[in-house]
Write an enzyme that holds these catalytic residues in place. Structure first.
Site, PDB file in Angstrom:
ATOM      1  N   THR A  24     -21.857 -11.877  24.874  1.00  0.00           N
ATOM      2  CA  THR A  24     -21.464 -12.630  23.685  1.00  0.00           C
ATOM      3  C   THR A  24     -21.471 -11.763  22.437  1.00  0.00           C
ATOM      4  OG1 THR A  24     -22.223 -14.688  24.650  1.00  0.00           O
ATOM      5  CG2 THR A  24     -22.106 -14.628  22.258  1.00  0.00           C
TER       6      THR A  24
ATOM      7  N   SER B  33     -22.602 -10.841  31.463  1.00  0.00           N
ATOM      8  CA  SER B  33     -23.766 -10.243  32.142  1.00  0.00           C
ATOM      9  C   SER B  33     -23.830 -10.611  33.617  1.00  0.00           C
ATOM     10  CB  SER B  33     -25.056 -10.664  31.442  1.00  0.00           C
ATOM     11  OG  SER B  33     -25.206 -12.072  31.475  1.00  0.00           O
TER      12      SER B  33
ATOM     13  N   THR C 183     -26.617 -12.519  27.301  1.00  0.00           N
ATOM     14  CA  THR C 183     -27.991 -13.010  27.372  1.00  0.00           C
ATOM     15  C   THR C 183     -28.292 -13.758  28.673  1.00  0.00           C
ATOM     16  OG1 THR C 183     -27.390 -15.070  26.254  1.00  0.00           O
ATOM     17  CG2 THR C 183     -28.159 -13.250  24.864  1.00  0.00           C
ATOM     18  N   ASP C 184     -27.243 -14.186  29.391  1.00  0.00           N
ATOM     19  CA  ASP C 184     -27.486 -15.018  30.577  1.00  0.00           C
ATOM     20  C   ASP C 184     -28.416 -14.335  31.579  1.00  0.00           C
ATOM     21  OD1 ASP C 184     -25.903 -16.935  29.483  1.00  0.00           O
ATOM     22  OD2 ASP C 184     -24.239 -16.723  30.895  1.00  0.00           O
TER      23      ASP C 184
HETATM   24  C1  SIN Z   1     -23.198 -13.484  29.060  1.00  0.00           C
HETATM   25  O1  SIN Z   1     -24.344 -13.507  29.487  1.00  0.00           O
HETATM   26  O2  SIN Z   1     -22.453 -12.524  29.286  1.00  0.00           O
HETATM   27  C2  SIN Z   1     -22.633 -14.586  28.254  1.00  0.00           C
HETATM   28  C3  SIN Z   1     -23.644 -15.307  27.459  1.00  0.00           C
HETATM   29  C4  SIN Z   1     -24.271 -14.493  26.369  1.00  0.00           C
HETATM   30  O3  SIN Z   1     -24.054 -13.318  26.181  1.00  0.00           O
HETATM   31  O4  SIN Z   1     -25.063 -15.099  25.609  1.00  0.00           O
END
Ligand code: SIN
Length: 435
Positions: free
Chosen positions: A84, A132, A163-164
């Protein structure tokens, strides 16, 4: 219960480390605070290096890492993988409608200029640019080697990701990077740009501040020997224990039972506690894990999977994985690791086929204990997704020795504290020797 009985092994570890780190932290805060209060507000005043007074710090290697600051700015390599933070939203007010993994990491760092140039000499590497969850274990293997290579010439590395599964990126790096230099993971909960990769900033985007703080933290060297830390929203956490707790909230990352390691408040970096492994900073062999990825190929890392526990869960999942040749299975059980009768029967059959199990809880915190022999190993307080990575690496390096897997699972990054004198005469209150 007496006061002393409240001193569980974990509490003793935490208390002693807090004591040791208070000294270092006080010194770091003093040094960093001194920089902040530069009356001229000169550019050098923004550099968060910690010129500690040597005798204020008890851990020699930690102290040396902080005092051996090169003249001028620290060198930090930022390795981008997407997520993100590299996301492009449909418009400036859209926090949830966006495409992750679009903006090159060099552009994200450029957007922090000229301010970031005062904090550190920054170079970037575009490792990948996607969500991710799309990364494979083979790519994780390559990421570790990229981080190691960067640390040969840099004072610290920042890795950006979605963050995932950032907590899995972080724990993987924590388990595999052999260098004791700082590694900081960061990302964002809101996309950075609107419309196009070089479009206007999304309202309230957290990515730029997170990246700025992560570079500041890595360049400060304050987390030397901490292993990999995860930094979001001015807080940094231990890779082993942090978890994403909310799909949308900005303060999604929490370390449920132990709390944050510290905070980045401008150039003031405050360390509240340290991961247990910093205690081994003086001894590189003891500090490092056995998982030096320069010695094996990605193909040598066996698949491991996770099975969830719930009311009347069937055993077919376990049986299917075992039949497919999966070498290790983590169970995310109910309560203190419970699994259903059908899962239990399937597990017994899978163990007979050579599958190794790691028992964890689906509760999100608390420990699973028990079982000192055999192929069902207690995962203590490791979250299932973290336990899977440790099991995978342990199986890759143990050469079929399940006892070795058990020892690594119960010691790496999770030192047990001897509360009674060992038969070898080790006095109580010592860390158990590393495996
Ligand atoms: C991801 O994990 O690639 C998408 C969600 C995020 O980055 O918060």
């Amino acid at each position: 219960m007496t006061q002393l009985e409240h001193l569980t092994p974990r509490r003793i570890v935490v208390a002693l480390l807090v004591l040791a780190l208070c000294v270092a932290s006080a010194a770091a805060s003093w040094a960093l605070g001194r920089s902040t209060s530069d009356p001229l507000g000169s550019p050098a005043g923004r550099v968060a290096t910690a010129d500690l007074t040597p005798d204020l710090v008890t851990n020699v290697a930690y102290q040396q890492a902080l005092v051996a600051a090169p003249t001028g700015r620290p060198k930090v390599t930022v390795i981008g993988t997407g997520g993100t933070i590299a996301g492009v939203a449909t418009d400036r007010g859209s926090f949830t409608d966006y495409r992750a993994g679009q903006i090159p990491i060099a552009d994200l760092v450029d957007d922090l200029r000229p301010e970031i140039d005062v904090v550190a000499e920054v170079e970037t590497i575009q490792f990948g640019n996607k969500g991710s969850g799309g990364y494979t274990i083979a790519e994780f293997h390559a990421l570790t080697l990229a981080v190691e290579k960067a640390l040969k010439t840099s004072d610290g590395v920042v890795v950006t990701s979605g963050t995932d599964t950032m907590e899995e990126f972080a724990y993987w790096l924590d388990l595999t990077v052999q260098s004791r230099k700082p590694v900081v993971m960061t990302g964002a909960m809101r996309p950075t740009a609107a419309g196009t990769v070089d479009g206007p900033g999304v309202i309230g985007a957290d990515g730029p501040a997170n990246l700025y703080n992560a570079i500041t933290l890595a360049g400060s060297r304050v987390t030397t020997c901490f292993g990999t830390v995860l930094m979001l929203g001015d807080e940094f956490h231990a890779a082993r224990d942090v978890t994403k707790t909310s799909s949308y909230r900005m303060d999604t990352f929490q370390t449920r039972e132990l709390g944050v390691l510290g905070w980045v408040d401008g150039t003031n970096i405050k360390v509240g506690r340290a991961p247990a492994r910093v205690a081994a900073c003086d001894n590189p062999q003891r500090w490092a894990t056995p998982f030096d990825l320069s010695t094996i190929t990605a193909a040598a890392i066996p698949r491991t999977e996770i099975i969830y526990g719930y009311q009347q869960a069937g055993g077919e999942g376990i049986t299917g994985f075992a039949d497919a040749g999966i070498k290790g299975i983590v169970t995310a059980g109910t309560g203190a690791g419970g699994i259903s009768s059908a899962q239990s029967a399937a597990r017994t059959a899978a163990v007979a086929k050579g599958v190794v199990f790691l028992s964890t809880t689906r509760t999100g915190s608390g420990s699973v204990y028990g079982g000192t022999t055999g192929s069902v190993i207690a995962g203590d307080d490791l979250l299932p997704q973290k336990a899977r990575l440790l099991l995978m690496l342990s199986l890759a390096y143990a050469g079929g020795d399940v006892a070795k897997v058990r020892t690594w699972v119960s010691t790496i990054g999770n030192p047990e504290w001897d509360t009674v004198a060992s038969s070898a005469g080790t006095p109580p209150g010592q860390l158990k020797p590393a495996a």
